[in-house]
Design a protein around this motif. Structure first.
Motif, PDB file in Angstrom:
ATOM      1  N   THR A  76     -55.022 -33.455 -22.980  1.00 43.65           N
ATOM      2  CA  THR A  76     -53.750 -32.938 -23.229  1.00 43.65           C
ATOM      3  C   THR A  76     -54.084 -31.554 -24.048  1.00 43.65           C
ATOM      4  O   THR A  76     -55.382 -31.431 -24.309  1.00 43.65           O
ATOM      5  CB  THR A  76     -52.854 -33.490 -24.053  1.00 43.65           C
ATOM      6  N   VAL A  77     -53.125 -30.764 -24.013  1.00 43.48           N
ATOM      7  CA  VAL A  77     -53.303 -29.551 -24.767  1.00 43.48           C
ATOM      8  C   VAL A  77     -53.972 -29.879 -26.390  1.00 43.48           C
ATOM      9  O   VAL A  77     -54.938 -29.077 -26.901  1.00 43.48           O
ATOM     10  CB  VAL A  77     -52.238 -28.440 -24.875  1.00 43.48           C
ATOM     11  N   GLU A  78     -53.229 -30.711 -27.104  1.00 39.89           N
ATOM     12  CA  GLU A  78     -53.699 -30.996 -28.421  1.00 39.89           C
ATOM     13  C   GLU A  78     -55.092 -31.615 -28.417  1.00 39.89           C
ATOM     14  O   GLU A  78     -55.854 -30.980 -29.257  1.00 39.89           O
ATOM     15  CB  GLU A  78     -52.700 -32.011 -28.760  1.00 39.89           C
ATOM     16  N   GLN A  79     -55.195 -32.329 -27.320  1.00 41.33           N
ATOM     17  CA  GLN A  79     -56.799 -32.697 -27.657  1.00 41.33           C
ATOM     18  C   GLN A  79     -57.647 -31.674 -27.143  1.00 41.33           C
ATOM     19  O   GLN A  79     -59.078 -31.803 -27.934  1.00 41.33           O
ATOM     20  CB  GLN A  79     -56.740 -33.902 -26.436  1.00 41.33           C
ATOM     21  N   LYS A  80     -57.324 -31.002 -26.351  1.00 46.76           N
ATOM     22  CA  LYS A  80     -58.282 -29.601 -25.917  1.00 46.76           C
ATOM     23  C   LYS A  80     -58.463 -28.867 -27.471  1.00 46.76           C
ATOM     24  O   LYS A  80     -59.598 -28.515 -27.545  1.00 46.76           O
ATOM     25  CB  LYS A  80     -57.755 -28.786 -24.881  1.00 46.76           C
ATOM     26  N   CYS A  81     -57.378 -28.580 -27.977  1.00 44.86           N
ATOM     27  CA  CYS A  81     -57.327 -27.828 -29.384  1.00 44.86           C
ATOM     28  C   CYS A  81     -58.278 -28.443 -30.572  1.00 44.86           C
ATOM     29  O   CYS A  81     -58.884 -27.809 -31.026  1.00 44.86           O
ATOM     30  CB  CYS A  81     -55.808 -27.643 -29.849  1.00 44.86           C
ATOM     31  N   GLU A  82     -58.179 -29.888 -30.454  1.00 44.71           N
ATOM     32  CA  GLU A  82     -58.854 -30.708 -31.178  1.00 44.71           C
ATOM     33  C   GLU A  82     -60.433 -30.458 -31.139  1.00 44.71           C
ATOM     34  O   GLU A  82     -61.209 -30.345 -32.004  1.00 44.71           O
ATOM     35  CB  GLU A  82     -58.514 -32.237 -31.437  1.00 44.71           C
ATOM     36  N   LEU A  83     -60.691 -30.776 -30.023  1.00 49.29           N
ATOM     37  CA  LEU A  83     -62.204 -30.521 -29.373  1.00 49.29           C
ATOM     38  C   LEU A  83     -62.542 -28.982 -29.854  1.00 49.29           C
ATOM     39  O   LEU A  83     -63.707 -28.832 -30.126  1.00 49.29           O
ATOM     40  CB  LEU A  83     -61.953 -30.665 -27.969  1.00 49.29           C
ATOM     41  N   ALA A  84     -61.840 -28.170 -29.330  1.00 49.86           N
ATOM     42  CA  ALA A  84     -62.227 -26.756 -29.571  1.00 49.86           C
ATOM     43  C   ALA A  84     -62.511 -26.535 -31.190  1.00 49.86           C
ATOM     44  O   ALA A  84     -63.332 -25.831 -31.812  1.00 49.86           O
ATOM     45  CB  ALA A  84     -61.245 -25.755 -29.107  1.00 49.86           C
ATOM     46  N   GLU A  85     -61.550 -26.997 -32.193  1.00 45.31           N
ATOM     47  CA  GLU A  85     -61.555 -26.927 -33.500  1.00 45.31           C
ATOM     48  C   GLU A  85     -62.828 -27.656 -33.933  1.00 45.31           C
ATOM     49  O   GLU A  85     -63.486 -27.185 -34.770  1.00 45.31           O
ATOM     50  CB  GLU A  85     -60.370 -27.463 -34.308  1.00 45.31           C
ATOM     51  N   ARG A  86     -63.161 -28.630 -33.426  1.00 43.95           N
ATOM     52  CA  ARG A  86     -64.448 -29.542 -33.850  1.00 43.95           C
ATOM     53  C   ARG A  86     -65.617 -28.813 -33.480  1.00 43.95           C
ATOM     54  O   ARG A  86     -66.728 -28.689 -33.986  1.00 43.95           O
ATOM     55  CB  ARG A  86     -64.252 -30.888 -33.331  1.00 43.95           C
ATOM     56  N   GLU A  87     -65.438 -28.131 -32.168  1.00 43.98           N
ATOM     57  CA  GLU A  87     -66.997 -27.338 -31.767  1.00 43.98           C
ATOM     58  C   GLU A  87     -66.864 -26.392 -32.640  1.00 43.98           C
ATOM     59  O   GLU A  87     -68.098 -25.754 -33.096  1.00 43.98           O
ATOM     60  CB  GLU A  87     -66.379 -27.087 -30.475  1.00 43.98           C
ATOM     61  N   LEU A  88     -65.805 -25.412 -32.936  1.00 41.12           N
ATOM     62  CA  LEU A  88     -65.855 -24.296 -34.013  1.00 41.12           C
ATOM     63  C   LEU A  88     -66.426 -24.899 -35.449  1.00 41.12           C
ATOM     64  O   LEU A  88     -67.259 -24.164 -35.897  1.00 41.12           O
ATOM     65  CB  LEU A  88     -64.515 -23.612 -34.051  1.00 41.12           C
ATOM     66  N   THR A  89     -66.081 -25.935 -35.780  1.00 42.23           N
ATOM     67  CA  THR A  89     -66.495 -26.420 -36.994  1.00 42.23           C
ATOM     68  C   THR A  89     -68.111 -26.733 -37.071  1.00 42.23           C
ATOM     69  O   THR A  89     -68.770 -26.277 -37.969  1.00 42.23           O
ATOM     70  CB  THR A  89     -65.665 -27.821 -37.614  1.00 42.23           C
ATOM     71  N   GLU A  90     -68.733 -27.168 -35.871  1.00 41.17           N
ATOM     72  CA  GLU A  90     -70.009 -27.437 -35.594  1.00 41.17           C
ATOM     73  C   GLU A  90     -70.639 -26.181 -35.658  1.00 41.17           C
ATOM     74  O   GLU A  90     -71.679 -26.104 -36.089  1.00 41.17           O
ATOM     75  CB  GLU A  90     -70.177 -28.505 -34.275  1.00 41.17           C
ATOM     76  N   MET A  91     -69.927 -25.288 -34.926  1.00 37.48           N
ATOM     77  CA  MET A  91     -70.837 -24.028 -34.883  1.00 37.48           C
ATOM     78  C   MET A  91     -70.994 -23.405 -36.431  1.00 37.48           C
ATOM     79  O   MET A  91     -71.835 -22.550 -36.505  1.00 37.48           O
ATOM     80  CB  MET A  91     -70.047 -22.938 -34.146  1.00 37.48           C
ATOM     81  N   LYS A  92     -69.746 -23.343 -37.027  1.00 36.67           N
ATOM     82  CA  LYS A  92     -69.744 -22.916 -38.446  1.00 36.67           C
ATOM     83  C   LYS A  92     -70.809 -23.524 -39.266  1.00 36.67           C
ATOM     84  O   LYS A  92     -71.616 -22.683 -39.921  1.00 36.67           O
ATOM     85  CB  LYS A  92     -68.358 -22.973 -38.957  1.00 36.67           C
ATOM     86  N   ASP A  93     -70.858 -24.955 -39.114  1.00 33.78           N
ATOM     87  CA  ASP A  93     -71.909 -25.698 -39.750  1.00 33.78           C
ATOM     88  C   ASP A  93     -73.395 -25.132 -39.534  1.00 33.78           C
ATOM     89  O   ASP A  93     -74.123 -25.006 -40.358  1.00 33.78           O
ATOM     90  CB  ASP A  93     -71.739 -27.111 -39.704  1.00 33.78           C
TER      91      ASP A  93
END
Length: 349
Positions: A76-93
């Protein structure tokens, strides 16, 4: 279309990367038990995708490796957003870790540069001392024996300093080795006692956590109070800034007024100096007139009467002469007319 395809390709790559992190089939991939921090809905979708053959990827496309199954799982769109946010968090880390590593490397390089600078300063000092003590003596004609003695003393002193430094470093190395053994022994003891003290430490940590939580609450209250105080201070500061601005404007207007009044004062002073000069001249004239007035003498009355009678006689004689002149002018005019008539008649004849 190429732009949309590029976006979809990026999205697919990101979802594949996340799926590989959660896939238990590969030898170098993480199991699902290590992804306990993932959202429940996302975990269920990935479990369903793994149950379909561990290769469906759960990201919106059918697997080609397992052609036997046609099971399709979409996010779903929410799950895609969640994945994108987690990927962004990992990239920031990861960026933060790279930044910390680069800062540590930069600090190490700066320390090396500083050490090289100190070493180069010592080398330059040693070169200057050698040139001043030895080379200057060798260059002189009569200093060969003295130069050799100085060179020997210089080399002995340097050797002695090197031996002292080596002994100092050896002792320091020995102490550091002993300290290292002590730390390793303490670490082994802590590892041995870790199993027994884990529960006690957990309780201590819980107590400390509660204490720290209370301190955090107190600090938050203090921070809130400080924020309120800061807001009031900012308001007072703004008030005084406006007051200072008004005072500066008033000061500017007063300075202009003062400058205008100074110019007016200078003009008045110039006019006062001019009036003072005129007053001095008037006083001088007044003194002269007063002097003349003091020296003035009134003639006798009889002389005044005689002069008045003489003036009246002169006026009477002047009027008589004026009448005589008028009569003479009239006679002259009549004579001229007669003469003109005679001339005209003579011209006609």
């Amino acid at each position: 279309c190429s732009h949309a395809n590029a976006l979809l390709q990026t999205e697919v790559e990101m979802f594949e990367k996340w799926y590989r992190k959660m896939e238990p089939c590969g030898p170098s991939l993480q199991p699902l038990s290590e992804t306990h921090d993932a959202p429940p809905e996302l975990t269920q979708v990935l479990l369903r995708s793994q149950g379909s053959g561990c290769a469906a990827a759960g990201i919106g496309y059918k697997s080609k490796l397992h052609g036997a199954t046609d099971y399709f799982v979409g996010l779903t769109v929410e799950q895609k957003c969640e994945l994108a946010e987690r990927e962004l968090t990992e990239m920031k880390d990861e960026i933060q870790r790279m930044k910390e590593d680069s800062e540590q490397t930069l600090q190490n390089l700066e320390a090396v540069i500083e050490e090289a600078g100190v070493w180069w300063t010592d080398v330059k000092k040693a070169i200057s001392d050698f040139e001043k003590d030895i080379v200057s003596t060798i260059s002189s004609k009569k200093g060969s024996i003295i130069a050799s003695e100085k060179l020997l003393r210089y080399m002995e002193e340097k050797n002695r300093q090197r031996d002292l430094l080596r002994e100092k470093l050896r002792l320091k190395n020995y102490l550091l080795k002993g300290y290292k053994k002590k730390l390793q022994q303490q670490l082994r003891q802590k590892e041995q006692m870790g199993e027994t003290l884990r529960e006690v430490r957990l309780q201590q940590l819980q107590v400390r956590n509660a204490q720290y939580q209370e301190k955090i609450d107190e600090k938050n209250q203090e921070l809130l109070q400080l924020k309120l105080t800061s807001g009031k201070t900012v308001q007072v500061l703004n008030f005084y800034r406006r007051k200072l601005q008004d005072a500066m404007e008033t000061s500017t207007s007063l300075m202009k007024d003062v400058s205008q009044r100074k110019e007016l004062l200078e003009k008045i002073e110039r006019e006062a100096a001019l009036v003072e000069e005129q007053r001095a001249e008037a006083e001088s004239v007044n003194r002269q007139l007063r002097k003349q007035l003091s020296d003035y003498g009134v003639p006798p009355v009889l002389s005044y009467v005689q002069k008045k009678m003489a003036v009246a006689d002169l006026e009477n004689s002047l009027k008589a002469w004026e009448r005589k002149v008028a009569v003479a002018e009239m006679s002259l005019q009549s004579y001229r007319r007669a003469w003109n008539q005679v001339k005209m008649s003579g011209n006609q004849h």
